[in-house]
Design a protein around this motif. Structure first.
Motif, PDB file in Angstrom:
ATOM      1  N   TYR A  66     -68.651  -0.899  36.043  1.00 52.62           N
ATOM      2  CA  TYR A  66     -68.365   0.528  36.149  1.00 52.62           C
ATOM      3  C   TYR A  66     -66.969   0.923  35.692  1.00 52.62           C
ATOM      4  O   TYR A  66     -66.717   2.101  35.490  1.00 52.62           O
ATOM      5  CB  TYR A  66     -68.590   1.005  37.589  1.00 52.62           C
ATOM      6  N   LEU A  67     -66.072  -0.032  35.542  1.00 55.52           N
ATOM      7  CA  LEU A  67     -64.709   0.308  35.124  1.00 55.52           C
ATOM      8  C   LEU A  67     -64.321  -0.431  33.861  1.00 55.52           C
ATOM      9  O   LEU A  67     -64.558  -1.631  33.750  1.00 55.52           O
ATOM     10  CB  LEU A  67     -63.699  -0.055  36.224  1.00 55.52           C
ATOM     11  N   ASP A  68     -63.704   0.286  32.936  1.00 61.10           N
ATOM     12  CA  ASP A  68     -63.056  -0.360  31.801  1.00 61.10           C
ATOM     13  C   ASP A  68     -61.556  -0.106  31.864  1.00 61.10           C
ATOM     14  O   ASP A  68     -60.825  -0.385  30.927  1.00 61.10           O
ATOM     15  CB  ASP A  68     -63.649   0.106  30.469  1.00 61.10           C
ATOM     16  N   HIS A  69     -61.104   0.441  32.994  1.00 64.70           N
ATOM     17  CA  HIS A  69     -59.708   0.748  33.260  1.00 64.70           C
ATOM     18  C   HIS A  69     -59.527   0.800  34.775  1.00 64.70           C
ATOM     19  O   HIS A  69     -60.505   0.897  35.514  1.00 64.70           O
ATOM     20  CB  HIS A  69     -59.334   2.103  32.650  1.00 64.70           C
ATOM     21  N   SER A  70     -58.320   0.706  35.229  1.00 63.85           N
ATOM     22  CA  SER A  70     -58.050   0.764  36.671  1.00 63.85           C
ATOM     23  C   SER A  70     -58.071   2.208  37.158  1.00 63.85           C
ATOM     24  O   SER A  70     -57.793   3.134  36.403  1.00 63.85           O
ATOM     25  CB  SER A  70     -56.680   0.156  36.970  1.00 63.85           C
ATOM     26  N   ILE A  71     -58.420   2.346  38.438  1.00 63.36           N
ATOM     27  CA  ILE A  71     -58.383   3.655  39.072  1.00 63.36           C
ATOM     28  C   ILE A  71     -57.502   3.579  40.309  1.00 63.36           C
ATOM     29  O   ILE A  71     -57.222   2.494  40.826  1.00 63.36           O
ATOM     30  CB  ILE A  71     -59.797   4.168  39.447  1.00 63.36           C
ATOM     31  N   SER A  72     -57.069   4.738  40.768  1.00 63.07           N
ATOM     32  CA  SER A  72     -56.204   4.827  41.942  1.00 63.07           C
ATOM     33  C   SER A  72     -56.849   5.747  42.968  1.00 63.07           C
ATOM     34  O   SER A  72     -57.344   6.817  42.629  1.00 63.07           O
ATOM     35  CB  SER A  72     -54.842   5.385  41.519  1.00 63.07           C
ATOM     36  N   ILE A  73     -56.828   5.308  44.224  1.00 65.46           N
ATOM     37  CA  ILE A  73     -57.329   6.127  45.316  1.00 65.46           C
ATOM     38  C   ILE A  73     -56.136   6.488  46.196  1.00 65.46           C
ATOM     39  O   ILE A  73     -55.459   5.605  46.735  1.00 65.46           O
ATOM     40  CB  ILE A  73     -58.409   5.384  46.133  1.00 65.46           C
ATOM     41  N   ARG A  74     -55.883   7.788  46.318  1.00 66.90           N
ATOM     42  CA  ARG A  74     -54.731   8.270  47.080  1.00 66.90           C
ATOM     43  C   ARG A  74     -54.835   7.883  48.551  1.00 66.90           C
ATOM     44  O   ARG A  74     -55.924   7.585  49.042  1.00 66.90           O
ATOM     45  CB  ARG A  74     -54.629   9.782  46.954  1.00 66.90           C
ATOM     46  N   PRO A  75     -53.719   7.939  49.285  1.00 74.13           N
ATOM     47  CA  PRO A  75     -53.755   7.646  50.720  1.00 74.13           C
ATOM     48  C   PRO A  75     -54.794   8.503  51.444  1.00 74.13           C
ATOM     49  O   PRO A  75     -54.918   9.704  51.178  1.00 74.13           O
ATOM     50  CB  PRO A  75     -52.337   7.988  51.185  1.00 74.13           C
ATOM     51  N   MET A  76     -55.557   7.882  52.313  1.00 80.27           N
ATOM     52  CA  MET A  76     -56.587   8.497  53.147  1.00 80.27           C
ATOM     53  C   MET A  76     -57.749   9.099  52.348  1.00 80.27           C
ATOM     54  O   MET A  76     -58.567   9.822  52.906  1.00 80.27           O
ATOM     55  CB  MET A  76     -55.994   9.550  54.095  1.00 80.27           C
ATOM     56  N   ALA A  77     -57.853   8.773  51.069  1.00 77.95           N
ATOM     57  CA  ALA A  77     -58.925   9.304  50.227  1.00 77.95           C
ATOM     58  C   ALA A  77     -60.078   8.291  50.135  1.00 77.95           C
ATOM     59  O   ALA A  77     -59.915   7.114  50.458  1.00 77.95           O
ATOM     60  CB  ALA A  77     -58.407   9.641  48.834  1.00 77.95           C
ATOM     61  N   THR A  78     -61.215   8.781  49.693  1.00 78.30           N
ATOM     62  CA  THR A  78     -62.422   7.966  49.553  1.00 78.30           C
ATOM     63  C   THR A  78     -63.068   8.271  48.215  1.00 78.30           C
ATOM     64  O   THR A  78     -63.060   9.408  47.761  1.00 78.30           O
ATOM     65  CB  THR A  78     -63.432   8.304  50.676  1.00 78.30           C
ATOM     66  N   VAL A  79     -63.617   7.249  47.599  1.00 78.66           N
ATOM     67  CA  VAL A  79     -64.448   7.462  46.415  1.00 78.66           C
ATOM     68  C   VAL A  79     -65.828   6.878  46.724  1.00 78.66           C
ATOM     69  O   VAL A  79     -65.943   5.780  47.275  1.00 78.66           O
ATOM     70  CB  VAL A  79     -63.831   6.850  45.134  1.00 78.66           C
ATOM     71  N   ASN A  80     -66.850   7.659  46.435  1.00 78.64           N
ATOM     72  CA  ASN A  80     -68.241   7.233  46.604  1.00 78.64           C
ATOM     73  C   ASN A  80     -68.905   7.188  45.243  1.00 78.64           C
ATOM     74  O   ASN A  80     -68.638   8.037  44.393  1.00 78.64           O
ATOM     75  CB  ASN A  80     -69.016   8.216  47.487  1.00 78.64           C
ATOM     76  N   TYR A  81     -69.779   6.213  45.054  1.00 80.76           N
ATOM     77  CA  TYR A  81     -70.541   6.140  43.820  1.00 80.76           C
ATOM     78  C   TYR A  81     -71.987   5.834  44.168  1.00 80.76           C
ATOM     79  O   TYR A  81     -72.260   4.930  44.956  1.00 80.76           O
ATOM     80  CB  TYR A  81     -69.968   5.086  42.869  1.00 80.76           C
ATOM     81  N   VAL A  82     -72.909   6.601  43.615  1.00 75.42           N
ATOM     82  CA  VAL A  82     -74.318   6.539  43.998  1.00 75.42           C
ATOM     83  C   VAL A  82     -75.145   5.803  42.949  1.00 75.42           C
ATOM     84  O   VAL A  82     -75.028   6.060  41.754  1.00 75.42           O
ATOM     85  CB  VAL A  82     -74.882   7.968  44.190  1.00 75.42           C
ATOM     86  N   ILE A  83     -75.990   4.890  43.444  1.00 77.19           N
ATOM     87  CA  ILE A  83     -77.029   4.273  42.619  1.00 77.19           C
ATOM     88  C   ILE A  83     -78.307   5.046  42.958  1.00 77.19           C
ATOM     89  O   ILE A  83     -78.749   5.058  44.112  1.00 77.19           O
ATOM     90  CB  ILE A  83     -77.219   2.777  42.949  1.00 77.19           C
ATOM     91  N   ASP A  84     -78.879   5.704  41.974  1.00 78.29           N
ATOM     92  CA  ASP A  84     -80.051   6.546  42.200  1.00 78.29           C
ATOM     93  C   ASP A  84     -81.231   5.755  42.743  1.00 78.29           C
ATOM     94  O   ASP A  84     -81.397   4.568  42.441  1.00 78.29           O
ATOM     95  CB  ASP A  84     -80.483   7.234  40.901  1.00 78.29           C
TER      96      ASP A  84
END
Length: 184
Positions: free
Chosen positions: A110-128
């Protein structure tokens, strides 16, 4: 106004509402402006890996389908990978999110580059729900790092499904399989 005209107007309004609802982008992995959620978190410029004091690789079990009965009837599930930064102060950097199937073959990176998640943040990713490419033994591998050696991110998956009139949901926790601390 006659009942016939009101009925015709009501049907017209209903058709317009159905059309407008169908035009809404319902893809859960997109931001409000249509950009891929992971792409929107891209670190630019890339972070310095040598300055990271915390590094970990997390294994997250995912179920894209499960057996429902003795007749080997499978039920399809939607799965959400949730990566939560539990720090009040420090960003969490993700350099890999790879999805593997039951046989251990890479389904998607899913990544070809790094990502950053800010303090107290969440990232969700859905598989259909319709994507059963992972099978009943699928998993994610998530590589993460941070400048703070005391980071304790929370990585989980939530699966949701239904069969007939029964709905069900369950979650799995990610497990560290390769933690390391860089000493300054």
């Amino acid at each position: 106004m006659s009942k016939r005209i009101r009925k015709r107007n009501s049907i017209g309004i209903l058709l317009v509402l159905v059309f407008l609802t169908a035009c809404i982008d319902k893809r859960p992995n997109r931001t409000e402006d249509g950009q891929d959620k992971l792409e929107s978190l891209r670190t630019d410029p890339p972070f310095n890996k040598n300055s990271m004091l915390f590094k970990d690789t997390i294994y997250v079990p995912i179920y894209s389908n499960i057996y429902l009965d003795e007749a080997d009837q499978k039920g399809l599930l939607s799965a959400t990978l949730s990566i939560r930064n539990t720090s009040y102060q420090d960003s969490l950097f993700i350099s890999k999110i790879d999805y593997f199937n039951t046989e251990g073959h890479l389904v998607k990176s899913y990544l070809d580059h790094s990502i950053s998640i800010r303090p107290m943040a969440t990232v969700n990713y859905v598989i259909d729900r319709e994507d059963d490419s992972g099978g009943w033994g699928a998993n994610f591998i998530v590589a993460l790092s941070a400048k703070n050696p005391d980071m304790k991110p929370l990585i989980q998956a939530v699966m949701i499904g239904h069969t007939g009139n029964r709905n069900f949901a369950f979650s799995t926790d990610g497990y560290s399989i390769k933690a390391s601390l860089n000493t300054p």
